[in-house]
Design an enzyme around this catalytic site. Structure first.
Site, PDB file in Angstrom:
ATOM      1  N   TYR A   1       0.815  -1.217   0.000  1.00  0.00           N
ATOM      2  CA  TYR A   1       0.000   0.000   0.000  1.00  0.00           C
ATOM      3  C   TYR A   1       0.851   1.270   0.000  1.00  0.00           C
ATOM      4  CZ  TYR A   1      -3.953  -2.999   1.461  1.00  0.00           C
ATOM      5  OH  TYR A   1      -4.924  -3.957   1.548  1.00  0.00           O
TER       6      TYR A   1
ATOM      7  N   LYS B   1     -12.609   0.641   3.436  1.00  0.00           N
ATOM      8  CA  LYS B   1     -11.831   1.876   3.343  1.00  0.00           C
ATOM      9  C   LYS B   1     -12.774   3.056   3.546  1.00  0.00           C
ATOM     10  CE  LYS B   1     -10.310   5.405   0.451  1.00  0.00           C
ATOM     11  NZ  LYS B   1     -11.034   6.292  -0.493  1.00  0.00           N
TER      12      LYS B   1
ATOM     13  N   ASN C   1     -20.106   3.873   8.586  1.00  0.00           N
ATOM     14  CA  ASN C   1     -19.755   2.457   8.721  1.00  0.00           C
ATOM     15  C   ASN C   1     -19.909   1.977  10.156  1.00  0.00           C
ATOM     16  OD1 ASN C   1     -19.188   2.485   5.992  1.00  0.00           O
ATOM     17  ND2 ASN C   1     -16.966   2.529   6.247  1.00  0.00           N
TER      18      ASN C   1
END
Length: 277
Positions: free
Chosen positions: A51, A230, A240
């Site tokens: 990443y 994400k 979320n």
């Protein structure tokens, strides 16, 4: 009112069921996202060597003021490390970038044709024995290779793989559950496609929620599944988190089960043979 974070607990790990995925965030955006998520109550952060943001993840953790032992941190070693020695060198560099003495879960990110499976798994186990990784596992392993990894008997704790309401992963779950392993779902919103499903939108309206929250709540209803969506913005992180408040009923679950389950959104050229690998 604060949301209580559900936790998956096995003989090998204790993992908050909702975490923060950090791909493809970079730089200051990534550090802000990690700090912000921890301030909101997240305690599970997911990163990887590939990443290119481990330093920012580590900086975000350090700046958050949250004690390191309260945070479940996962990183992953890229697929070009075929054996235990290469994995160890890469992990040493990951720990340096993260500026932490240990991670809570260390994974092989992808299998490759060059992977020396037994040696690589022994390398993971040696790192765990040193206390530098509290649990070990694999990512993106198809069923046949997952069985081989489990048969190596090194105490794997988790598999991370694409999993959402539009992709059936019941075969993998059928292998993981008897082995005492958990599944961490990445891309749990199907790269943004799940919330566009009319059925999820209908269920969301019924619960006074968003379709994205329903997609996450569906995963929460699956035994032995955690997820790492994400979310860069505080708004999305809160959305979320609020999925934890939703309890889907049998009718909802049946409707989501009836959706097509053959849509895979992460399938790079180097991916394994998902059906037979």
């Amino acid at each position: 009112m604060a949301v209580t974070m559900p936790v998956l607990e096995t003989a090998r790990l204790r993992m908050p069921r909702l975490g923060l995925g950090t791909w493809p965030m970079k730089g200051a955006e990534c550090q802000r996202a990690v700090e912000g998520a921890l301030a909101l109550g997240y305690r599970h952060i997911d990163t990887a060597e590939m990443y290119g943001n481990e330093a920012e993840v580590g900086a975000g953790i350090a700046a958050s003021g949250v004690a390191r032992d309260e945070i479940f941190l996962t990183t992953k070693i890229w697929y070009d490390k075929p054996d235990g020695a290469a994995i160890r060198r890469a992990f040493d560099a990951s720990l340096d970038r993260l500026a932490t003495p240990h991670v809570d879960l260390l994974l092989i990110h992808w299998p490759s044709p060059e992977l020396q499976l037994s040696d690589a798994l022994r390398g993971l186990a040696a790192i765990r024995a040193e206390g530098r990784a509290r649990a070990i596992g694999v990512s993106n392993f198809p069923p046949r290779l997952l069985r081989r990894a489990i048969e190596a008997d090194v105490g794997l704790a988790a598999l991370q793989v694409e999993c959402h309401a539009l992709l059936d992963q019941s075969k993998l779950l059928g292998i993981l559950r008897p082995a005492g392993m958990v599944l961490t779902a990445y891309s749990p919103l199907a790269k943004g496609q799940a919330p566009d499903q009319p059925e999820l939108q209908r269920i969301a309206k019924k619960h006074g929620a968003t379709a994205a929250q329903v997609a996450l709540a569906w995963l929460l209803a699956q035994e032995g599944v955690a997820m790492v969506p994400k979310a860069a913005s505080a708004h999305r992180q809160r959305e979320n988190l609020d999925a934890l408040r939703i309890t889907l009923d049998a009718e909802d679950l049946a409707a989501i089960a009836a959706l097509p389950k053959d849509r895979r959104f992460v399938d790079p050229a180097f991916a394994p043979d998902w059906a037979n690998g």
